[in-house]
Scaffold this motif. Structure first.
Motif, PDB file in Angstrom:
ATOM      1  N   LYS A  97     -26.676 -20.174  51.878  1.00 44.99           N
ATOM      2  CA  LYS A  97     -28.113 -20.398  51.689  1.00 44.99           C
ATOM      3  C   LYS A  97     -28.386 -21.848  51.291  1.00 44.99           C
ATOM      4  O   LYS A  97     -29.381 -22.438  51.713  1.00 44.99           O
ATOM      5  CB  LYS A  97     -28.676 -19.431  50.644  1.00 44.99           C
ATOM      6  CG  LYS A  97     -28.761 -18.011  51.165  1.00 44.99           C
ATOM      7  CD  LYS A  97     -29.396 -17.077  50.158  1.00 44.99           C
ATOM      8  CE  LYS A  97     -29.473 -15.686  50.763  1.00 44.99           C
ATOM      9  NZ  LYS A  97     -30.583 -14.903  50.252  1.00 44.99           N
TER      10      LYS A  97
ATOM     11  N   ILE B  51     -33.128 -17.567  54.021  1.00 43.88           N
ATOM     12  CA  ILE B  51     -33.528 -17.941  52.670  1.00 43.88           C
ATOM     13  C   ILE B  51     -34.927 -17.423  52.391  1.00 43.88           C
ATOM     14  O   ILE B  51     -35.593 -16.882  53.272  1.00 43.88           O
ATOM     15  CB  ILE B  51     -33.415 -19.469  52.438  1.00 43.88           C
ATOM     16  CG1 ILE B  51     -34.190 -20.242  53.493  1.00 43.88           C
ATOM     17  CG2 ILE B  51     -31.962 -19.903  52.402  1.00 43.88           C
ATOM     18  CD1 ILE B  51     -34.212 -21.735  53.267  1.00 43.88           C
ATOM     19  N   ASP B  52     -35.363 -17.621  51.175  1.00 45.50           N
ATOM     20  CA  ASP B  52     -36.552 -17.008  50.589  1.00 45.50           C
ATOM     21  C   ASP B  52     -37.681 -16.666  51.553  1.00 45.50           C
ATOM     22  O   ASP B  52     -38.039 -15.508  51.706  1.00 45.50           O
ATOM     23  CB  ASP B  52     -37.083 -17.880  49.453  1.00 45.50           C
ATOM     24  CG  ASP B  52     -36.072 -18.008  48.323  1.00 45.50           C
ATOM     25  OD1 ASP B  52     -35.041 -17.301  48.350  1.00 45.50           O
ATOM     26  OD2 ASP B  52     -36.310 -18.807  47.411  1.00 45.50           O
ATOM     27  N   ASP B  53     -38.250 -17.647  52.210  1.00 43.78           N
ATOM     28  CA  ASP B  53     -39.436 -17.388  53.031  1.00 43.78           C
ATOM     29  C   ASP B  53     -39.105 -16.768  54.386  1.00 43.78           C
ATOM     30  O   ASP B  53     -39.999 -16.405  55.142  1.00 43.78           O
ATOM     31  CB  ASP B  53     -40.257 -18.668  53.216  1.00 43.78           C
ATOM     32  CG  ASP B  53     -39.459 -19.807  53.824  1.00 43.78           C
ATOM     33  OD1 ASP B  53     -38.217 -19.771  53.742  1.00 43.78           O
ATOM     34  OD2 ASP B  53     -40.083 -20.727  54.368  1.00 43.78           O
TER      35      ASP B  53
ATOM     36  N   LEU C 296     -34.675 -25.635  47.099  1.00 43.20           N
ATOM     37  CA  LEU C 296     -33.890 -24.431  47.376  1.00 43.20           C
ATOM     38  C   LEU C 296     -32.402 -24.740  47.461  1.00 43.20           C
ATOM     39  O   LEU C 296     -31.572 -23.943  47.016  1.00 43.20           O
ATOM     40  CB  LEU C 296     -34.356 -23.768  48.674  1.00 43.20           C
ATOM     41  CG  LEU C 296     -35.617 -22.937  48.581  1.00 43.20           C
ATOM     42  CD1 LEU C 296     -35.995 -22.370  49.951  1.00 43.20           C
ATOM     43  CD2 LEU C 296     -35.467 -21.814  47.579  1.00 43.20           C
TER      44      LEU C 296
ATOM     45  N   TYR D  85     -29.641 -22.738  45.140  1.00 39.87           N
ATOM     46  CA  TYR D  85     -28.500 -21.980  45.650  1.00 39.87           C
ATOM     47  C   TYR D  85     -27.157 -22.631  45.310  1.00 39.87           C
ATOM     48  O   TYR D  85     -26.168 -21.929  45.113  1.00 39.87           O
ATOM     49  CB  TYR D  85     -28.645 -21.722  47.144  1.00 39.87           C
ATOM     50  CG  TYR D  85     -29.737 -20.724  47.433  1.00 39.87           C
ATOM     51  CD1 TYR D  85     -29.694 -19.440  46.890  1.00 39.87           C
ATOM     52  CD2 TYR D  85     -30.830 -21.066  48.207  1.00 39.87           C
ATOM     53  CE1 TYR D  85     -30.701 -18.519  47.134  1.00 39.87           C
ATOM     54  CE2 TYR D  85     -31.844 -20.157  48.456  1.00 39.87           C
ATOM     55  CZ  TYR D  85     -31.770 -18.887  47.914  1.00 39.87           C
ATOM     56  OH  TYR D  85     -32.770 -17.981  48.147  1.00 39.87           O
TER      57      TYR D  85
ATOM     58  N   SER E 263     -30.657 -24.403  53.416  1.00 34.50           N
ATOM     59  CA  SER E 263     -31.751 -25.134  52.753  1.00 34.50           C
ATOM     60  C   SER E 263     -31.611 -26.635  52.991  1.00 34.50           C
ATOM     61  O   SER E 263     -32.603 -27.331  53.231  1.00 34.50           O
ATOM     62  CB  SER E 263     -31.748 -24.844  51.253  1.00 34.50           C
ATOM     63  OG  SER E 263     -31.940 -23.482  51.009  1.00 34.50           O
TER      64      SER E 263
ATOM     65  N   SER F 292     -32.543  -8.179  54.477  1.00 28.87           N
ATOM     66  CA  SER F 292     -32.146  -7.910  53.089  1.00 28.87           C
ATOM     67  C   SER F 292     -31.161  -6.751  53.018  1.00 28.87           C
ATOM     68  O   SER F 292     -30.202  -6.796  52.242  1.00 28.87           O
ATOM     69  CB  SER F 292     -33.377  -7.601  52.229  1.00 28.87           C
ATOM     70  OG  SER F 292     -34.202  -8.735  52.159  1.00 28.87           O
TER      71      SER F 292
END
Length: 189
Positions: free
Chosen positions: A99, A69-71, A111, A115, A103, A78
């Motif tokens: 995701k 996830i994001d961080d 998050l 998602y 989270s 990616s």
């Protein structure tokens, strides 16, 4: 993006043609690929399983183990996620669902909600919003954030408890806006 030699895949593709429907061989090959760091190719292998339920379950398990996830994102990750979605055709909703579950495991409800909404899991998103997000927004007087958040719920007629929770929040916000506007009008009169 790491790619196994084409010849290796061709050997296994031909081997798979003779073993159609045999889940164990797919699972073993996918596990070997996963163990050497090729989890995205494990998904490719599992996409060849004919049993829809088994295939979806196996791919979701792979995603749960490897999703970021994001961080936690890196360029390499990616690229792998893009490959899985764009080249292998794994539905983006499966990625978002995984995701959301990651989270949740990290106790990051913001998050998780983000998602779940992207995955279009309206009921679960509504529950997370009501249980974990709304109390803080109301206590901290962030009505505009709450109003914005409620707009993300597109299919409200199928959300359990919407009429007694989500709709009540919308009415609260609308009423609050009317009171503020009336107060502003009276002060300027």
């Amino acid at each position: 993006l790491n790619v196994l030699p084409r010849k290796v895949f061709m050997v296994f593709i031909n081997f798979f043609k003779f073993l159609t429907g045999k889940h164990k061989i797919y699972k073993c090959f996918a596990e070997q690929l996963e163990n050497i760091g090729f989890w995205e190719w494990s998904i490719w292998v599992m996409l060849h399983v004919r049993d829809d339920n088994y295939r979806e379950s196996a791919i979701e398990e792979l995603l749960y183990r490897h999703i970021r996830i994001d961080d936690e994102l890196s360029k390499e990750y990616s690229q792998k996620e893009t490959f899985v979605v764009e080249r292998l055709g794994v539905p983006k909703q499966w990625i978002y669902w995984s995701k959301a579950m990651r989270s949740k495991a990290m106790n990051n409800h913001q998050l998780e909600l983000k998602y779940l909404l992207k995955a279009k899991h309206w009921n679960m998103a509504h529950d997370v919003m009501i249980q974990h997000i709304v109390p803080d927004l109301i206590i901290n007087d962030h009505k505009s954030s709450l109003k914005s958040l409620l707009k993300h719920f597109l299919d409200t007629k199928n959300i359990q408890c919407w009429n007694t929770q989500g709709r009540v929040l919308q009415a609260y916000i609308n009423l609050n806006e009317k009171v503020i506007m009336t107060g502003f009008f009276l002060l300027n009169y």
